[in-house]
Design a protein around this motif. Structure first.
Motif, mmCIF file in Angstrom:
data_model
loop_
_atom_site.group_PDB
_atom_site.id
_atom_site.type_symbol
_atom_site.label_atom_id
_atom_site.label_comp_id
_atom_site.label_asym_id
_atom_site.label_seq_id
_atom_site.Cartn_x
_atom_site.Cartn_y
_atom_site.Cartn_z
ATOM 1 N N GLN A 1 12.519 5.540 0.953
ATOM 2 C CA GLN A 1 11.292 5.745 0.190
ATOM 3 C C GLN A 1 11.520 6.993 -0.654
ATOM 4 N N PHE B 1 0.462 6.265 -1.866
ATOM 5 C CA PHE B 1 1.180 6.630 -0.642
ATOM 6 C C PHE B 1 0.661 5.869 0.569
ATOM 7 N N LEU C 1 2.964 3.111 1.623
ATOM 8 C CA LEU C 1 4.292 3.412 2.145
ATOM 9 C C LEU C 1 4.233 3.564 3.665
ATOM 10 N N LYS D 1 4.410 5.390 6.939
ATOM 11 C CA LYS D 1 4.204 6.786 7.327
ATOM 12 C C LYS D 1 5.200 7.269 8.372
ATOM 13 N N VAL E 1 10.332 9.868 3.943
ATOM 14 C CA VAL E 1 10.009 9.769 2.520
ATOM 15 C C VAL E 1 10.667 10.969 1.835
ATOM 16 N N TYR E 2 11.370 10.681 0.742
ATOM 17 C CA TYR E 2 12.084 11.697 -0.032
ATOM 18 C C TYR E 2 11.328 11.891 -1.331
ATOM 19 N N PHE F 1 2.183 11.347 7.265
ATOM 20 C CA PHE F 1 3.626 11.145 7.177
ATOM 21 C C PHE F 1 4.332 12.104 8.134
ATOM 22 N N VAL G 1 9.144 14.151 5.941
ATOM 23 C CA VAL G 1 9.110 14.348 4.495
ATOM 24 C C VAL G 1 10.279 15.244 4.094
#
Length: 114
Positions: free
Chosen positions: A35, A68, A71, A73, A77-78, A99, A102
């Protein structure tokens, strides 16, 4: 803690947020489908972005949250922005949205030379 970390306030980040240098970031995003999100404006995104990145503008408030919410959680995620400041704010927002992993690009897109 380095002087740079202190100056750039990385010491105040929640445990769910990790700042990666460009080599670490490049390695991480090239391993598999991730992501990957550019949190800059549409204009900034269109002027150049990391291959495979999705654009979700941090300044879009409710639309940012809504995008978001689609996406995963619990999956990493980048994120990145132009210089790293906006993406740190976005990272904190993502943690508040639930999330758990991260990853932010230190120095943002300005430091990305691939």
């Amino acid at each position: 803690m380095s002087i740079l970390s202190f100056l750039f306030k990385e010491q105040n980040l929640p445990d769910e947020i990790n700042i990666l240098d460009r080599e670490e970031y490049k390695t991480a995003i090239s391993k598999s489908k991730v992501q990957l999100v550019d949190v800059r404006t549409k204009g900034e995104f269109l002027s150049g972005h990391i291959k495979g990145a999705r654009n979700i503008d941090f300044f879009q408030g409710v639309a940012f949250d809504a995008a978001f919410s689609k996406l995963k959680k619990d999956a990493p995620v980048y994120i990145y922005c132009q210089s790293g400041n906006r993406s740190q704010k976005a990272a904190k927002k993502l943690v508040s949205l639930g999330f758990t992993k991260v990853y932010d690009l230190r120095g943002g897109y300005m430091g990305w030379r691939y």
